[in-house]
Motif scaffolding. Structure first.
Motif, mmCIF file in Angstrom:
data_model
loop_
_atom_site.group_PDB
_atom_site.id
_atom_site.type_symbol
_atom_site.label_atom_id
_atom_site.label_comp_id
_atom_site.label_asym_id
_atom_site.label_seq_id
_atom_site.Cartn_x
_atom_site.Cartn_y
_atom_site.Cartn_z
ATOM 1 N N PRO A 8 0.676 -1.307 0.000
ATOM 2 C CA PRO A 8 0.000 0.000 0.000
ATOM 3 C C PRO A 8 0.693 1.339 0.000
ATOM 4 O O PRO A 8 1.753 1.509 -0.497
ATOM 5 C CB PRO A 8 -0.877 -0.088 1.217
ATOM 6 N N ASP A 10 -0.987 5.567 -0.379
ATOM 7 C CA ASP A 10 -1.699 6.242 -1.448
ATOM 8 C C ASP A 10 -0.910 7.411 -1.978
ATOM 9 O O ASP A 10 -0.986 8.508 -1.451
ATOM 10 C CB ASP A 10 -3.043 6.729 -0.880
ATOM 11 N N GLU A 203 -3.754 -2.431 -10.006
ATOM 12 C CA GLU A 203 -3.027 -2.426 -8.731
ATOM 13 C C GLU A 203 -1.677 -1.733 -8.875
ATOM 14 O O GLU A 203 -1.265 -0.966 -8.001
ATOM 15 C CB GLU A 203 -2.835 -3.859 -8.230
ATOM 16 N N THR A 208 -6.589 0.487 -6.127
ATOM 17 C CA THR A 208 -6.970 -0.770 -5.485
ATOM 18 C C THR A 208 -8.468 -1.016 -5.559
ATOM 19 O O THR A 208 -8.902 -2.170 -5.496
ATOM 20 C CB THR A 208 -6.502 -0.794 -4.022
ATOM 21 N N ARG A 212 -9.642 -4.477 -6.926
ATOM 22 C CA ARG A 212 -10.483 -5.367 -6.117
ATOM 23 C C ARG A 212 -11.738 -5.784 -6.891
ATOM 24 O O ARG A 212 -12.130 -6.955 -6.864
ATOM 25 C CB ARG A 212 -10.867 -4.672 -4.809
ATOM 26 N N ASP A 239 -6.627 -6.048 0.771
ATOM 27 C CA ASP A 239 -7.144 -5.586 2.072
ATOM 28 C C ASP A 239 -6.009 -5.104 2.961
ATOM 29 O O ASP A 239 -6.138 -4.083 3.660
ATOM 30 C CB ASP A 239 -7.916 -6.712 2.764
ATOM 31 N N GLN A 241 -3.187 -3.857 1.938
ATOM 32 C CA GLN A 241 -2.752 -2.587 1.363
ATOM 33 C C GLN A 241 -3.662 -1.444 1.794
ATOM 34 O O GLN A 241 -3.193 -0.318 1.995
ATOM 35 C CB GLN A 241 -2.737 -2.671 -0.164
ATOM 36 N N ASP A 242 -4.935 -1.726 1.935
ATOM 37 C CA ASP A 242 -5.911 -0.698 2.318
ATOM 38 C C ASP A 242 -6.131 -0.645 3.826
ATOM 39 O O ASP A 242 -7.177 -0.177 4.298
ATOM 40 C CB ASP A 242 -7.239 -0.950 1.599
ATOM 41 N N ARG A 399 0.889 1.407 -4.800
ATOM 42 C CA ARG A 399 0.713 1.603 -3.367
ATOM 43 C C ARG A 399 1.489 0.518 -2.627
ATOM 44 O O ARG A 399 1.048 -0.617 -2.524
ATOM 45 C CB ARG A 399 -0.769 1.542 -3.002
ATOM 46 N N ARG A 429 0.189 3.903 7.101
ATOM 47 C CA ARG A 429 -1.237 3.590 6.943
ATOM 48 C C ARG A 429 -1.456 2.081 7.018
ATOM 49 O O ARG A 429 -2.543 1.617 7.329
ATOM 50 C CB ARG A 429 -1.767 4.125 5.614
ATOM 51 N N GLU A 430 -0.408 1.313 6.697
ATOM 52 C CA GLU A 430 -0.417 -0.147 6.912
ATOM 53 C C GLU A 430 0.562 -0.420 8.055
ATOM 54 O O GLU A 430 1.745 -0.704 7.825
ATOM 55 C CB GLU A 430 0.009 -0.888 5.651
#
Length: 452
Positions: A8, A10, A203, A208, A212, A239, A241-242, A399, A429-430
């Motif tokens: 991930p 962004d 991706e 994403t 997805r 998931d 990654q987000d 990402r 963020r991850e």
């Protein structure tokens, strides 16, 4: 999926590539035409053969499963002049080599495929596709491209041939041409394999949501449990990654119910457990994945987790295996994968890692290789050069928390704390993106924030 199916953060939106506009049409087409998915579609996620298997009403009790290596060996023994049988056997060996990391199996694959091409040298599309997959498995992407072009020439309506073409273009950093090949593959047959490649195209660009949506459709079109496991694994990775480790865990568990013991799903479930603060379960899943397939990224993941837990001796066991695998790679003259480069940069000699990355980049200018090269250069103290490569790694909009962390460390070393802060914020963020580097990222961000 391949470890280069990245992670991930962004990044700022980048201008769409020439092929990306056409790929967007796939999403619209699929919404309107979901019924086009063939119920019997075949997943060709780098490498399955389209060669036909012998027909028949059944097989004797206790005989090898239809399509297994044993059955295909029996077929070519019975029909030694059958090019399709040799092509199918060669592709089966390619698939086996990808899950066992055994170079000798690639040699068996090449022998079978060369036999097929000797029996039928012209218009032998199945063998040409399999030779492209074999070259890709060996990380010889220029050769993979040559075989893919030969296959699309001999059979311009083969979606599988365009799949191998797309894979080669992607790894060669020719992303617009890869998009065109994916579009052609999907136009020919919007099945699980083409949808998976379309998902990956988005991706790589950091989209994403579209990735997805397409992978959900690939899952709906899946023809075998293995196809379903592949799709569930990609969805779980997206998931993660987000920043959705619980969703990733649920997705991985669903996939493992369909295919218990799938090594890729076990590794992804390990990463989800780690992101949720459960290293013991993560450790167990990594060990399970390695028991099935001792692939380098599984060994590196477990080794770095053991190191994070303070289990130095257990970490060294995994690192010793990685070094042994790399000696085999060097003896075979195969370019290093990104895992080997990163391992050497972090746990070996940074200057050697730079040399490895430079050799790989000559024939594989892919985003993940640019990132590994950037990190090796940083570890070797060559940060100005490293930043050029880190920017290339993120130029598509991919990402990846790890890519972002690597660039953040490079920015910080170059005296640009604001740029480092931006990348670190995105990377975190991850929060559990890496057993060792996630903590290093938090520490670096805290240091930047508390420095006057």
């Amino acid at each position: 999926m391949h470890p280069d199916r990245t992670e991930p953060p962004d990044p700022p939106p980048s201008p769409p590539a020439r092929g990306s506009g056409r790929l967007r049409n796939i999403v619209v087409t699929l919404v309107l035409g979901a019924t086009m998915f063939a119920a019997g579609s075949v997943m060709l996620a780098p490498g399955q053969s389209t060669a036909s298997l012998p027909s028949g009403d059944g097989r004797p009790a206790g005989s090898p499963a239809r399509g297994s290596i044993e059955a295909l060996q029996a077929r070519v023994t019975r029909l030694p002049r059958d090019p399709g049988g040799w092509a199918a056997l060669g592709m089966a060996y390619v698939q086996q080599a990808r899950t066992t990391a055994d170079p000798a199996t690639y040699e068996r694959a090449e022998k079978a495929l060369r036999t097929s091409l000797t029996v039928q040298s012209a218009d032998n599309t199945d063998a040409e596709i399999a030779m492209g997959a074999l070259a890709a498995g060996r990380h010889d992407f220029p050769a993979a491209l040559r075989w893919a072009r030969r296959a699309t020439t001999s059979s311009p309506h083969s979606s599988s041939a365009y799949g191998v073409l797309a894979d080669a273009y992607t790894q060669l950093g020719r992303y617009d041409e890869a998009d065109d090949a994916v579009q052609r593959m999907t136009d020919l047959r919007p099945d699980a394999a083409s949808l998976a490649r379309a998902s990956y195209a988005f991706e790589l660009k950091g989209d994403t949501a579209r990735a997805r949506a397409l992978m959900r459709r690939s899952l709906a079109a899946a023809a075998t449990p293995a196809d379903s496991a592949f799709a569930h694994n990609v969805l779980a990775t997206l998931d993660l990654q987000d920043a959705g480790p619980r969703a990733a865990l649920a997705e991985a568990r669903t996939g493992l119910r369909a295919v218990p013991g799938d090594s890729a799903l076990l590794e992804t479930r390990a990463r989800a457990h780690l992101a949720l603060g459960d290293p013991a379960r993560a450790r167990a899943d990594y060990r399970g994945a390695i028991a099935v397939a001792p692939l380098p990224h599984h060994l590196l993941g477990l080794g770095e987790l053991e190191q994070f837990l303070g289990h130095r001796e257990q970490a060294e066991e995994q690192y010793a295996l990685l070094r042994a695998q790399d000696r085999i790679r060097r003896a075979a003259g195969t370019p290093a994968d990104t895992d080997a480069i990163l391992f050497e940069a972090d746990h070996g000699n940074a200057r050697s890692a730079v040399t490895m990355a430079e050799q790989t980049l000559r024939t594989r200018p892919f985003v993940a290789v640019h990132d590994a090269y950037a990190w090796a250069l940083h570890r070797a103290g060559r940060d100005a050069e490293a930043l050029v490569q880190a920017d290339k790694a993120l130029a598509q909009g991919t990402r990846s928390a790890l890519f972002r962390y690597h660039r953040a460390a490079i920015h910080h070393a170059l005296g640009d704390p604001e740029a480092a802060r931006r990348d670190l914020t995105e990377a975190l963020r991850e929060p559990g993106f890496h057993p060792l580097h996630a903590d290093a990222a938090r520490t670096l961000l805290q240091r930047i924030d508390t420095t006057p």
